[in-house]
Scaffold this motif. Structure first.
Motif, mmCIF file in Angstrom:
data_model
loop_
_atom_site.group_PDB
_atom_site.id
_atom_site.type_symbol
_atom_site.label_atom_id
_atom_site.label_comp_id
_atom_site.label_asym_id
_atom_site.label_seq_id
_atom_site.Cartn_x
_atom_site.Cartn_y
_atom_site.Cartn_z
ATOM 1 N N SER A 85 0.826 -1.212 0.000
ATOM 2 C CA SER A 85 0.000 0.000 0.000
ATOM 3 C C SER A 85 0.858 1.258 0.000
ATOM 4 O O SER A 85 0.418 2.331 -0.428
ATOM 5 C CB SER A 85 -0.922 0.003 1.222
ATOM 6 N N VAL A 86 2.089 1.122 0.472
ATOM 7 C CA VAL A 86 3.023 2.257 0.515
ATOM 8 C C VAL A 86 3.990 2.215 -0.661
ATOM 9 O O VAL A 86 4.220 3.216 -1.342
ATOM 10 C CB VAL A 86 3.809 2.244 1.848
ATOM 11 N N PHE A 87 4.549 1.020 -0.896
ATOM 12 C CA PHE A 87 5.490 0.829 -2.012
ATOM 13 C C PHE A 87 4.687 0.240 -3.174
ATOM 14 O O PHE A 87 4.704 -0.964 -3.426
ATOM 15 C CB PHE A 87 6.625 -0.098 -1.590
ATOM 16 N N ARG A 88 3.997 1.110 -3.872
ATOM 17 C CA ARG A 88 2.969 0.660 -4.825
ATOM 18 C C ARG A 88 3.516 0.020 -6.087
ATOM 19 O O ARG A 88 2.783 -0.658 -6.793
ATOM 20 C CB ARG A 88 2.054 1.840 -5.175
ATOM 21 N N ASP A 89 4.814 0.224 -6.362
ATOM 22 C CA ASP A 89 5.394 -0.356 -7.584
ATOM 23 C C ASP A 89 6.295 -1.544 -7.288
ATOM 24 O O ASP A 89 7.037 -1.995 -8.150
ATOM 25 C CB ASP A 89 6.170 0.703 -8.367
ATOM 26 N N VAL A 90 6.212 -2.062 -6.059
ATOM 27 C CA VAL A 90 7.046 -3.200 -5.668
ATOM 28 C C VAL A 90 6.232 -4.494 -5.718
ATOM 29 O O VAL A 90 5.061 -4.522 -5.357
ATOM 30 C CB VAL A 90 7.614 -3.000 -4.243
ATOM 31 N N ARG A 91 6.904 -5.559 -6.184
ATOM 32 C CA ARG A 91 6.274 -6.886 -6.196
ATOM 33 C C ARG A 91 7.069 -7.802 -5.262
ATOM 34 O O ARG A 91 8.283 -7.661 -5.124
ATOM 35 C CB ARG A 91 6.230 -7.444 -7.616
ATOM 36 N N PHE A 92 6.358 -8.742 -4.665
ATOM 37 C CA PHE A 92 6.947 -9.557 -3.612
ATOM 38 C C PHE A 92 6.960 -11.041 -3.971
ATOM 39 O O PHE A 92 6.048 -11.542 -4.635
ATOM 40 C CB PHE A 92 6.159 -9.387 -2.308
ATOM 41 N N MET A 93 8.000 -11.744 -3.475
ATOM 42 C CA MET A 93 8.036 -13.197 -3.519
ATOM 43 C C MET A 93 8.148 -13.695 -2.078
ATOM 44 O O MET A 93 9.254 -13.877 -1.552
ATOM 45 C CB MET A 93 9.207 -13.718 -4.356
ATOM 46 N N PRO A 94 7.016 -13.913 -1.410
ATOM 47 C CA PRO A 94 7.066 -14.419 -0.039
ATOM 48 C C PRO A 94 7.676 -15.824 0.006
ATOM 49 O O PRO A 94 7.362 -16.685 -0.811
ATOM 50 C CB PRO A 94 5.599 -14.453 0.380
#
Length: 209
Positions: free
Chosen positions: A147-156
């Protein structure tokens, strides 16, 4: 990066390959590929890990073979030399990021706090590993950070399983999930590589449902 990201977007699961024997590592990788997963993370957790990585990269050029548990710039240089096409780290090391960037190799450093993610963002990274995912808030943490880093994608990665895979993938910012549940030690010890193929197919089915 584009080809690897495209594969992640399609399959959304990254299995961890761990072995102290290159021949076994090849059988694990073959089983995963038969199950439909072509992005493989070979973790540096055994003395023979680098040899396993090199063997897999040579044997399966059609796959995206990366190195995980990379802890330093020196290790980053070595895994690239051995054929890694991407790097995954448990934490954020700017020196390793520089090595990867200079070589044109994607790197997904591990983050577990907003501070670490902000540092990664300011290093120009837009895809990161959330680790250890289950201990730092799971899907809710990924959603909050996105919600803050809107252009980041994650690999949990860390604590992901068939039981919670859908919950993670339901978060729009989650690109894919990594996990060792796809390569259980008991199945490898028994030589039951068909079980690994079945787990891979199950994961793909869950991700695409």
């Amino acid at each position: 990066m584009t080809d690897m990201i495209a594969s992640l977007e399609a399959k959304r699961v990254v299995p961890l390959v761990q072995s102290d024997d290159p021949a076994t590592a090849l059988k694990i990788s073959e089983a995963l590929l038969e199950g439909g997963l072509d992005v493989l993370e070979v973790v540096l957790r055994t003395d023979a890990a680098l040899d396993c990585l090199e063997a897999i990269a040579k044997e399966f050029p059609q796959a995206h073979v990366g190195a995980g548990t990379v802890l330093s710039a020196d290790q980053s240089e070595e895994v690239i030399r051995r054929g890694a096409t991407f790097i995954v780290s448990p934490g954020l090391d700017p020196a390793s990021v520089k090595v990867a960037k200079d070589a044109g190799v994607p790197i997904l450093p591990g983050v577990s706090t907003a501070t670490e993610l902000q540092q990664a963002w300011n290093l120009g990274l837009r895809t990161v590993k959330l680790f250890p995912a289950s201990l730092v808030g799971g899907p809710k943490m990924a959603k909050a950070l996105s919600s803050v880093f809107r252009d980041v994608r994650f690999m949990p990665t860390g604590g992901v399983s068939p039981a919670n895979l859908k919950d993670y993938l339901a978060v729009p910012a989650v690109l894919a999930c990594g996990g060792s549940w796809l390569t259980p030690k008991d199945a490898i010890t028994r030589g039951d590589f068909a079980a690994i193929t079945s787990l891979a197919k199950e994961a793909v089915a869950i991700a695409q449902s």
